[in-house]
Design an enzyme around this catalytic site. Structure first.
Site, PDB file in Angstrom:
ATOM      1  N   CYS A  47       0.814  -1.220   0.000  1.00  0.00           N
ATOM      2  CA  CYS A  47       0.000   0.000   0.000  1.00  0.00           C
ATOM      3  C   CYS A  47       0.847   1.269   0.000  1.00  0.00           C
ATOM      4  O   CYS A  47       0.366   2.340  -0.371  1.00  0.00           O
ATOM      5  CB  CYS A  47      -0.903   0.018   1.218  1.00  0.00           C
ATOM      6  SG  CYS A  47      -1.900  -1.464   1.307  1.00  0.00           S
ATOM      7  N   HIS A  70      -4.129   7.257   1.068  1.00  0.00           N
ATOM      8  CA  HIS A  70      -4.236   5.948   0.427  1.00  0.00           C
ATOM      9  C   HIS A  70      -5.658   5.455   0.630  1.00  0.00           C
ATOM     10  O   HIS A  70      -6.185   5.515   1.748  1.00  0.00           O
ATOM     11  CB  HIS A  70      -3.222   4.984   1.058  1.00  0.00           C
ATOM     12  CG  HIS A  70      -3.497   3.547   0.753  1.00  0.00           C
ATOM     13  ND1 HIS A  70      -3.628   3.075  -0.535  1.00  0.00           N
ATOM     14  CD2 HIS A  70      -3.681   2.467   1.567  1.00  0.00           C
ATOM     15  CE1 HIS A  70      -3.886   1.779  -0.491  1.00  0.00           C
ATOM     16  NE2 HIS A  70      -3.923   1.385   0.768  1.00  0.00           N
ATOM     17  N   ASN A  92      -9.911  -0.608  -3.185  1.00  0.00           N
ATOM     18  CA  ASN A  92      -8.526  -0.342  -2.768  1.00  0.00           C
ATOM     19  C   ASN A  92      -7.586  -0.952  -3.806  1.00  0.00           C
ATOM     20  O   ASN A  92      -7.448  -2.175  -3.881  1.00  0.00           O
ATOM     21  CB  ASN A  92      -8.306  -0.966  -1.381  1.00  0.00           C
ATOM     22  CG  ASN A  92      -6.875  -0.826  -0.886  1.00  0.00           C
ATOM     23  OD1 ASN A  92      -5.954  -0.578  -1.656  1.00  0.00           O
ATOM     24  ND2 ASN A  92      -6.684  -1.016   0.411  1.00  0.00           N
TER      25      ASN A  92
END
Ligand SMILES: CC(C)(COP(=O)(O)OP(=O)(O)OC[C@H]1O[C@@H](n2cnc3c(N)ncnc32)[C@H](O)[C@@H]1OP(=O)(O)O)[C@@H](O)C(=O)NCCC(=O)NCCS
Length: 331
Positions: free
Chosen positions: A113, A258, A288
């Site tokens: 991530c 994020h 995501n």
């Protein structure tokens, strides 16, 4: 010392829209559960035969066009993904070929991530050191084919999705512009709280039917622990880059967190005391996309005219590792 500014941005996602309702019968989940817990309404998943590098190529072409540059003008490529098309070599090599770039330097980063943020930090360091002046930075994932699409995988698989974002970083000698502050961290004590165990060299044999059958190659996540740390670490890290730049949350024109989970972004916004118009979220429509969330969101903001010369812009990430960090730029 030269500083890095953004010359162009782009993004590409699969054309296949996957709604929560489509996942419900496969994973014993529901639109209501997914929206309430994650904010996700739909995501893009690849079609069989798609490659991640093709998404990255499309995003990169847009970024180069906006920058008014040709692939031959690039000095380097920094490419972040946890889902490369092949084991070796990394995706940067295939992207160099697909774009028809020169014999540039290229690097492949797997920081999950945090991939895009770390990719940008490498590119920024190269620019500051005077090594290179025009660098393509890419965050891209094609994870949908590696998820557990069954009730056992539902807590993870409803969240993740595919896509690519790219930006061209360029060098400027203008003072006060570009990337002004970094904050980057790792705490490996939580490595197994969000991980994909294999295939890997620590497993004997690395690839075996029993590991496939036991779900060892699927991502595993302790969602609550991720949530608990993310909502503390991201605001802390944004605070750190603001302090380095001598600024406060009120000075932020745009924060791009994020896109892990809309509830995490909302908690981060609240802790920093930011207004809705200071924070950009698009997880509702893309899920995501790990290393691709920040550059996809950035491209949408740039194209919507959300950033003007002089604006303060912050990107922050938290994820597997645990790793976390932030970058602050003056546009
Ligand atoms: C993943 C997350 C949404 C799960 O929410 P949660 O409230 O913590 O849920 P839990 O894992 O404790 O599970 C609660 C219940 O929901 C169920 N559940 C999990 N996923 C589900 C799904 N997709 N649909 C329906 N039910 C689900 C569980 O089985 C559990 O049921 P039980 O109480 O009968 O055992 C949440 O922890 C989260 O958002 N964490 C952060 C994850 C993240 O952002 N990851 C990306 C990092 S980059």
């Amino acid at each position: 010392m030269p500083r890095s500014i953004v010359l162009g941005t782009g993004h590409a996602v699969p054309d296949r829209v996957v709604t929560n309702d489509e996942l419900s019968p496969l994973m014993d989940t529901s639109d209501e559960w997914i929206r309430e817990r994650t904010g996700i309404q739909e995501r893009r998943w690849a079609r069989e035969g798609d490659t991640g590098v093709e998404y990255a190529r499309q995003a990169s072409v847009q970024a180069l066009e906006m920058a008014g540059l040709d692939a031959k003008d690039l000095d380097a490529i920094v490419y972040a993904t946890l889902s490369p098309d092949h084991f070796i070599p990394g995706n940067s090599v295939f992207l160099q070929r697909a774009l028809g770039a020169g014999h540039v330097a290229s690097v492949n980063l797997n920081n999950a991530c945090n991939g895009f943020l770390y990719a940008m930090s490498v590119a920024d360091a190269w620019i500051r050191a005077g090594m290179f002046r025009r660098i393509l930075v890419v965050g891209q994932e094609l994870v949908s084919s590696r998820l557990d699409i069954s009730p056992q995988g539902r807590a993870v698989s409803v969240i993740f999705a595919d896509g690519a974002g790219a930006l061209v970083l360029g060098a400027t000698e203008e003072p006060g512009r570009g990337v002004l502050a970094w904050d980057l961290h790792t705490d490996g004590s939580y490595a197994e709280n969000l991980w994909v165990d294999g295939p890997g060299a620590a497993i004997w044999p690395p690839i075996a039917v029993q590991h496939i059958e036991s779900g060892r190659y699927f991502p595993h996540m302790d969602g609550r622990e991720v949530f608990r740390h993310a909502i503390v670490r991201m605001p802390e890290s944004v605070g750190a880059v603001l302090a380095q730049a001598g600024l406060s949350p009120a000075d932020i024109t745009l924060l791009i967190p994020h896109q892990a989970n809309l509830r995490i972004s909302e908690a981060v916004q609240k802790r920093l005391g930011l207004r809705d118009d200071q924070v950009y979220n698009n997880i509702q429509f893309y899920g995501n996309t790990t290393a691709a969330t920040i550059p996809i969101a950035l491209d949408e903001c740039v194209r919507a005219g959300r950033l003007k010369a002089g604006d303060v812009f912050v990107m922050t990430a938290f994820g597997s590792g645990f790793q976390w960090g932030s970058a602050l730029m003056r546009w």
